[in-house]
Design a protein around this motif. Structure first.
Motif, PDB file in Angstrom:
ATOM      1  N   PRO A  15     -11.975  -1.561  -7.290  1.00 34.82           N
ATOM      2  CA  PRO A  15     -11.070  -2.619  -7.763  1.00 34.82           C
ATOM      3  C   PRO A  15     -11.108  -3.849  -6.864  1.00 34.82           C
ATOM      4  O   PRO A  15     -11.269  -3.749  -5.642  1.00 34.82           O
ATOM      5  N   ALA A  16     -10.942  -5.008  -7.479  1.00 34.15           N
ATOM      6  CA  ALA A  16     -10.919  -6.256  -6.716  1.00 34.15           C
ATOM      7  C   ALA A  16      -9.791  -6.243  -5.687  1.00 34.15           C
ATOM      8  O   ALA A  16      -9.922  -6.838  -4.608  1.00 34.15           O
ATOM      9  N   SER A  17      -8.703  -5.559  -5.999  1.00 34.83           N
ATOM     10  CA  SER A  17      -7.575  -5.500  -5.064  1.00 34.83           C
ATOM     11  C   SER A  17      -7.966  -4.827  -3.752  1.00 34.83           C
ATOM     12  O   SER A  17      -7.444  -5.170  -2.683  1.00 34.83           O
ATOM     13  N   VAL A  18      -8.890  -3.873  -3.818  1.00 37.40           N
ATOM     14  CA  VAL A  18      -9.363  -3.194  -2.605  1.00 37.40           C
ATOM     15  C   VAL A  18     -10.145  -4.175  -1.740  1.00 37.40           C
ATOM     16  O   VAL A  18      -9.969  -4.222  -0.516  1.00 37.40           O
ATOM     17  N   TRP A  19     -10.999  -4.975  -2.370  1.00 41.97           N
ATOM     18  CA  TRP A  19     -11.752  -5.976  -1.610  1.00 41.97           C
ATOM     19  C   TRP A  19     -10.826  -7.063  -1.066  1.00 41.97           C
ATOM     20  O   TRP A  19     -11.008  -7.515   0.072  1.00 41.97           O
ATOM     21  N   ARG A  20      -9.844  -7.462  -1.847  1.00 43.03           N
ATOM     22  CA  ARG A  20      -8.916  -8.507  -1.376  1.00 43.03           C
ATOM     23  C   ARG A  20      -8.133  -8.060  -0.152  1.00 43.03           C
ATOM     24  O   ARG A  20      -7.765  -8.877   0.695  1.00 43.03           O
ATOM     25  N   ALA A  21      -7.879  -6.750  -0.067  1.00 49.67           N
ATOM     26  CA  ALA A  21      -7.094  -6.220   1.056  1.00 49.67           C
ATOM     27  C   ALA A  21      -7.940  -5.970   2.299  1.00 49.67           C
ATOM     28  O   ALA A  21      -7.406  -5.582   3.337  1.00 49.67           O
ATOM     29  N   GLN A 234     -13.498  -5.716 -13.817  1.00 45.25           N
ATOM     30  CA  GLN A 234     -13.248  -5.368 -12.420  1.00 45.25           C
ATOM     31  C   GLN A 234     -14.282  -6.030 -11.507  1.00 45.25           C
ATOM     32  O   GLN A 234     -13.934  -6.623 -10.472  1.00 45.25           O
ATOM     33  N   GLU A 237     -13.805  -9.899 -11.502  1.00 42.18           N
ATOM     34  CA  GLU A 237     -12.663 -10.325 -10.685  1.00 42.18           C
ATOM     35  C   GLU A 237     -13.053 -10.369  -9.209  1.00 42.18           C
ATOM     36  O   GLU A 237     -12.660 -11.286  -8.476  1.00 42.18           O
ATOM     37  N   THR A 238     -13.850  -9.395  -8.780  1.00 35.11           N
ATOM     38  CA  THR A 238     -14.313  -9.394  -7.390  1.00 35.11           C
ATOM     39  C   THR A 238     -15.247 -10.560  -7.121  1.00 35.11           C
ATOM     40  O   THR A 238     -15.147 -11.241  -6.091  1.00 35.11           O
ATOM     41  N   GLN A 241     -13.750 -14.116  -6.303  1.00 35.95           N
ATOM     42  CA  GLN A 241     -12.965 -14.417  -5.115  1.00 35.95           C
ATOM     43  C   GLN A 241     -13.428 -15.765  -4.541  1.00 35.95           C
ATOM     44  O   GLN A 241     -14.538 -16.211  -4.828  1.00 35.95           O
TER      45      GLN A 241
END
Length: 248
Positions: A15-21, A234, A237-238, A241
Motif C-alpha cells: 500500500p502507498a500508505s506503507v511507503w508514505r510512512a 495502489q 498512488e505510490t 508521491q
C-alpha cells in the motif's frame, strides 16, 4: 511466465500508505534537477514499454518541460503484450493504441517533440533481448549523455533487459546511467534488502510536476481499464508521491 514476472504476480502489492510512512524514503539524499539533468547534457530516457517513461520519471520530464535542449526518448517495445490472450486488446490493436496514448501522455507532460527525438525500436514485448537492444542503443547514445532506464532488478524481464543494455552502453560510451524502480514499488517493502537503498537518490517534485505526471498516466487508458487493470490504483498512488527515486 519468467522468474521476474513471478515476483510481480506473487505479491498482492504494498500500500502507498506503507511507503508514505517510511522514514527511510524521507531521509534519502536529495538530488537536484540540474544534477540529474545538467545544462549542456542531453537527457536520454529508455522505456521498455509505452508508459514506463511516465511511471519511472514522468515528474522529472514534466519538470524539464520548459527546457528547450534536445532530448531523446527511446521506446523499446510497442507494448503489444500487455493483455495476453485478450480478444479485445489484440497485439495489433495495442501497438496502435499505445502509440497514440504515448503521444497524448508526452503532450500532457509538456514534452515538445520538436526538441525531443522519439525513437521507437519495435522490439518484442516480454522478450526484449539485452544484447540486441544494446546494439541498437550504440547508434543512439553519445558520450556525456545522461541516460535513464528502469531498474536492473525491477521484477519485469523487459525492465531488467533494458537496464542491462543501458548499463553496458553507458559504460562503453562514457554516458552516466541512472535507474528508476517501477514494479519494485509493488512487490518490495521499505527497507527491503533487495533494493540498493544505500545508493538511492531522491528527486523532489513540485505540485505542478506531480499533476502533469498524474494526467499523463491517465492517458494510458489501455493499462487502466477493466476489473483487473495492468496498473492498479495502489501502485499508481505510490508512483504519484511528490518525488522519484533513482539508483546511480
Amino acid at each position: 511466465m519468467s522468474q521476474a514476472l513471478d515476483l510481480i504476480a506473487a505479491s498482492s502489492g504494498t500500500p502507498a500508505s506503507v511507503w508514505r510512512a517510511s522514514t527511510q524514503l524521507q531521509q534519502l539524499p536529495r538530488i537536484r534537477l540540474d544534477e540529474l539533468a545538467p545544462p549542456g547534457c542531453r537527457l536520454v530516457v529508455v522505456a521498455p514499454h509505452p508508459d514506463d517513461e511516465v511511471l519511472a520519471c514522468g515528474g522529472l520530464l514534466a519538470s524539464l518541460a520548459a527546457d528547450t535542449r534536445p532530448g531523446l526518448l527511446v521506446s523499446v517495445s510497442d507494448g503489444e503484450g500487455s493483455h495476453p490472450g485478450s480478444l479485445h486488446w489484440t497485439p495489433q490493436r495495442l501497438r496502435t493504441t499505445r502509440e497514440l496514448e504515448s503521444r497524448i501522455a508526452l503532450a500532457r507532460l509538456g514534452l515538445d517533440l520538436h526538441h525531443w527525438d522519439w525513437q521507437r525500436l519495435h522490439l518484442p514485448d516480454a522478450a526484449v533481448d539485452a544484447d540486441e537492444l544494446a546494439a541498437r542503443l550504440r547508434n543512439l547514445i553519445r558520450p556525456g549523455d545522461r541516460l535513464i532506464s528502469t531498474w536492473r532488478y525491477d521484477g519485469h524481464c523487459d525492465h531488467e533487459a533494458t537496464a542491462l543494455a543501458c548499463a553496458q552502453v553507458a559504460e562503453q560510451l562514457h554516458a552516466r546511467h541512472f535507474q528508476a524502480p517501477v514494479w519494485a514499488w509493488h512487490w518490495a517493502l521499505p527497507g527491503d534488502p533487495r533494493l540498493p537503498w544505500s545508493q538511492a537518490l531522491r528527486l523532489d517534485l513540485d505540485e505542478a510536476a506531480v499533476q502533469r505526471k498524474r494526467e499523463a498516466i491517465q492517458a494510458h487508458a489501455s493499462q487502466l481499464e477493466g476489473p483487473d487493470p495492468v496498473l492498479g490504483e495502489q501502485l499508481l498512488e505510490t508512483l504519484l508521491q511528490p518525488f522519484e527515486v533513482f539508483f546511480p
